[in-house]
Design a protein around this motif. Structure first.
Motif, PDB file in Angstrom:
ATOM      1  N   ALA A 125      -5.404 -15.526  58.756  1.00  0.00           N
ATOM      2  CA  ALA A 125      -4.524 -16.554  59.334  1.00  0.00           C
ATOM      3  C   ALA A 125      -3.198 -15.972  59.797  1.00  0.00           C
ATOM      4  CB  ALA A 125      -4.263 -17.658  58.310  1.00  0.00           C
ATOM      5  N   ILE A 126      -2.892 -14.747  59.363  1.00  0.00           N
ATOM      6  CA  ILE A 126      -1.584 -14.179  59.694  1.00  0.00           C
ATOM      7  C   ILE A 126      -1.429 -13.981  61.193  1.00  0.00           C
ATOM      8  CG2 ILE A 126      -0.080 -12.169  59.400  1.00  0.00           C
ATOM      9  CD1 ILE A 126      -1.163 -11.874  56.580  1.00  0.00           C
ATOM     10  N   SER A 127      -2.464 -13.482  61.859  1.00  0.00           N
ATOM     11  CA  SER A 127      -2.370 -13.252  63.303  1.00  0.00           C
ATOM     12  C   SER A 127      -2.204 -14.568  64.066  1.00  0.00           C
ATOM     13  CB  SER A 127      -3.603 -12.501  63.813  1.00  0.00           C
ATOM     14  OG  SER A 127      -4.786 -13.253  63.595  1.00  0.00           O
ATOM     15  N   ILE A 150       3.762 -10.006  57.770  1.00  0.00           N
ATOM     16  CA  ILE A 150       3.764 -10.468  59.158  1.00  0.00           C
ATOM     17  C   ILE A 150       3.830  -9.296  60.127  1.00  0.00           C
ATOM     18  CG2 ILE A 150       5.197 -11.650  60.886  1.00  0.00           C
ATOM     19  CD1 ILE A 150       5.893 -13.687  58.660  1.00  0.00           C
ATOM     20  N   LEU A 151       4.655  -8.309  59.799  1.00  0.00           N
ATOM     21  CA  LEU A 151       4.882  -7.188  60.714  1.00  0.00           C
ATOM     22  C   LEU A 151       3.951  -6.004  60.446  1.00  0.00           C
ATOM     23  CD1 LEU A 151       8.787  -7.231  60.732  1.00  0.00           C
ATOM     24  CD2 LEU A 151       7.275  -7.994  62.580  1.00  0.00           C
ATOM     25  N   GLY A 152       3.232  -6.033  59.320  1.00  0.00           N
ATOM     26  CA  GLY A 152       2.370  -4.908  58.973  1.00  0.00           C
ATOM     27  C   GLY A 152       3.144  -3.651  58.658  1.00  0.00           C
ATOM     28  N   CYS A 153       4.234  -3.792  57.893  1.00  0.00           N
ATOM     29  CA  CYS A 153       5.094  -2.658  57.571  1.00  0.00           C
ATOM     30  C   CYS A 153       5.454  -2.682  56.088  1.00  0.00           C
ATOM     31  CB  CYS A 153       6.364  -2.693  58.430  1.00  0.00           C
ATOM     32  SG  CYS A 153       7.438  -4.110  58.081  1.00  0.00           S
ATOM     33  N   ASP A 154       6.202  -1.677  55.656  1.00  0.00           N
ATOM     34  CA  ASP A 154       6.682  -1.645  54.278  1.00  0.00           C
ATOM     35  C   ASP A 154       7.813  -2.657  54.099  1.00  0.00           C
ATOM     36  OD1 ASP A 154       4.928   0.408  53.647  1.00  0.00           O
ATOM     37  OD2 ASP A 154       6.385   1.975  54.162  1.00  0.00           O
ATOM     38  N   GLU A 155       7.972  -3.116  52.857  1.00  0.00           N
ATOM     39  CA  GLU A 155       9.077  -4.020  52.565  1.00  0.00           C
ATOM     40  C   GLU A 155      10.414  -3.297  52.717  1.00  0.00           C
ATOM     41  OE1 GLU A 155       9.064  -6.318  48.972  1.00  0.00           O
ATOM     42  OE2 GLU A 155       6.867  -6.370  48.936  1.00  0.00           O
ATOM     43  N   LYS A 163      18.073  -5.781  58.325  1.00  0.00           N
ATOM     44  CA  LYS A 163      18.534  -6.105  59.681  1.00  0.00           C
ATOM     45  C   LYS A 163      17.506  -5.679  60.719  1.00  0.00           C
ATOM     46  CE  LYS A 163      23.538  -5.973  58.807  1.00  0.00           C
ATOM     47  NZ  LYS A 163      24.816  -5.301  59.125  1.00  0.00           N
ATOM     48  N   ALA A 164      16.935  -4.494  60.530  1.00  0.00           N
ATOM     49  CA  ALA A 164      15.921  -4.006  61.477  1.00  0.00           C
ATOM     50  C   ALA A 164      14.684  -4.912  61.452  1.00  0.00           C
ATOM     51  CB  ALA A 164      15.547  -2.566  61.141  1.00  0.00           C
ATOM     52  N   ILE A 165      14.300  -5.360  60.265  1.00  0.00           N
ATOM     53  CA  ILE A 165      13.151  -6.262  60.137  1.00  0.00           C
ATOM     54  C   ILE A 165      13.450  -7.605  60.801  1.00  0.00           C
ATOM     55  CG2 ILE A 165      11.796  -7.603  58.484  1.00  0.00           C
ATOM     56  CD1 ILE A 165      10.901  -4.735  58.638  1.00  0.00           C
ATOM     57  N   ALA A 166      14.668  -8.113  60.609  1.00  0.00           N
ATOM     58  CA  ALA A 166      15.053  -9.385  61.229  1.00  0.00           C
ATOM     59  C   ALA A 166      14.962  -9.297  62.754  1.00  0.00           C
ATOM     60  CB  ALA A 166      16.464  -9.783  60.796  1.00  0.00           C
ATOM     61  N   GLU A 167      15.371  -8.164  63.310  1.00  0.00           N
ATOM     62  CA  GLU A 167      15.270  -7.974  64.765  1.00  0.00           C
ATOM     63  C   GLU A 167      13.813  -7.999  65.215  1.00  0.00           C
ATOM     64  OE1 GLU A 167      19.094  -5.330  66.118  1.00  0.00           O
ATOM     65  OE2 GLU A 167      17.479  -4.259  65.087  1.00  0.00           O
ATOM     66  N   GLN A 168      12.940  -7.359  64.462  1.00  0.00           N
ATOM     67  CA  GLN A 168      11.524  -7.353  64.814  1.00  0.00           C
ATOM     68  C   GLN A 168      10.913  -8.744  64.709  1.00  0.00           C
ATOM     69  OE1 GLN A 168       9.117  -4.058  63.121  1.00  0.00           O
ATOM     70  NE2 GLN A 168      11.043  -3.181  62.430  1.00  0.00           N
ATOM     71  N   LEU A 172       9.132 -11.906  67.792  1.00  0.00           N
ATOM     72  CA  LEU A 172       7.870 -12.645  67.746  1.00  0.00           C
ATOM     73  C   LEU A 172       8.004 -14.041  68.342  1.00  0.00           C
ATOM     74  CD1 LEU A 172       6.601 -11.648  64.178  1.00  0.00           C
ATOM     75  CD2 LEU A 172       5.997 -10.625  66.387  1.00  0.00           C
ATOM     76  N   GLY A 173       9.242 -14.460  68.657  1.00  0.00           N
ATOM     77  CA  GLY A 173       9.397 -15.713  69.382  1.00  0.00           C
ATOM     78  C   GLY A 173      10.228 -16.816  68.777  1.00  0.00           C
ATOM     79  N   PRO A 174      10.518 -16.810  67.457  1.00  0.00           N
ATOM     80  CA  PRO A 174      11.338 -17.902  66.930  1.00  0.00           C
ATOM     81  C   PRO A 174      12.757 -17.832  67.474  1.00  0.00           C
ATOM     82  CG  PRO A 174      11.107 -16.188  65.280  1.00  0.00           C
ATOM     83  CD  PRO A 174      10.171 -15.821  66.401  1.00  0.00           C
TER      84      PRO A 174
END
Length: 270
Positions: A125-127, A150-155, A163-168, A172-174
């Motif tokens: 369901a994640i995709s 969601i991003l398929g990355c490390d925490e 901050k870098a994760i928030a940018e990614q 995604l569109g929100p």
């Protein structure tokens, strides 16, 4: 009607039911009420759970969720919507297809794992969540494990990585992202709000209590309540952070179970 009359806003939660009353639909409706908003609900699943564990999940069919949505919207004006536990890909798709043509303030809390460790969103369901629901959101409120899934990355382990994760996530569109930092190690528990231009850090000291069940649901539904009342996303987050901090601070006034108990939604009233 007098000049002093003020119409009460209506908010809708689309989520699972928590039989223990601390999270999900129950937490959302308590939060709406505590913050002066009328709450409606669409239930996506029934759970058997208490302060220790989720012992069973009984999913509602997507068809019946759609019927609930159509029936509510046929009669009630909804000012803001929050999604929580959705379970599987067809449920996510059903909700996204219903919301897409409507101009709604939408808060998406990507509930994936319960505090007791039970999976509440299937991997397949994640995709669908990423492709179909997140781009419709006014604001998303993932914690660090959810963001990583969601991003398929490390925490992320630091504020800079957050901050870098928030940018990614924003890519995604929100419209906005609130990345919750409660899983970071340390005395502080920073959350990052990002709207594409500015990072706003909401810092809070950790409160010494085991009664934190439903904090994510409560924060997201508080934001939804303030959006329903006409607040900007940034103000809604700021006020909701104050509300959830106070609810956690007063959690030990409750005597609910012997595990991870709920926060005190009605701390200002009881």
């Amino acid at each position: 009607m007098t000049d002093s009359y003020k119409q009460i806003a209506n908010a809708l939660t689309i989520a699972g039911s928590d039989s223990g009353g601390g999270a999900g639909i129950q937490a959302d409706l308590k939060t709406f009420s505590a913050l002066g908003v009328y709450g409606a609900s669409v239930i996506t699943a029934l759970t058997a759970q208490n302060t220790h564990a989720v012992t069973g999940v009984f999913p509602v069919t997507p068809e019946f969720v759609l019927q609930q949505l159509e029936t509510v919207f046929d009669d009630i004006h909804i000012d803001a919507v929050k999604t929580g536990m959705l379970g599987g890909p067809e449920m996510v798709r059903t909700v996204a297809e219903f919301v897409r043509p409507r101009q709604l303030a939408l808060v998406v809390d990507p509930v994936m794992i319960s505090k007791s460790g039970n999976a509440l969103l299937s991997p397949d369901a994640i995709s669908v969540l990423v492709d179909e629901l997140l781009p419709l959101a006014s604001l998303i409120t993932p914690n660090l494990p959810e963001a990583a899934a969601i991003l398929g990355c490390d925490e992320p382990q630091t504020l800079t990585e957050m901050k870098a994760i928030a940018e990614q996530l924003l890519k995604l569109g929100p419209q906005q992202v609130l990345l919750k930092g409660g899983h970071l190690i340390g005395e502080e528990s920073p959350d990052i709000f990002y709207d594409g231009s500015d990072f706003i850090i909401f810092e809070a000291n950790r409160i010494d209590t085991k009664n934190t069940h439903g904090t994510g649901c409560t924060l997201a539904s508080a934001i939804t309540a303030f959006l329903a009342k006409g607040e900007s996303a940034q103000n809604a987050v700021a006020k909701s952070k104050q509300y959830i901090s106070a609810a956690i601070k007063h959690a030990d006034n409750l005597n609910v179970g012997s595990g991870h108990g709920p926060v005190n939604h009605f701390h200002a009233l009881w």
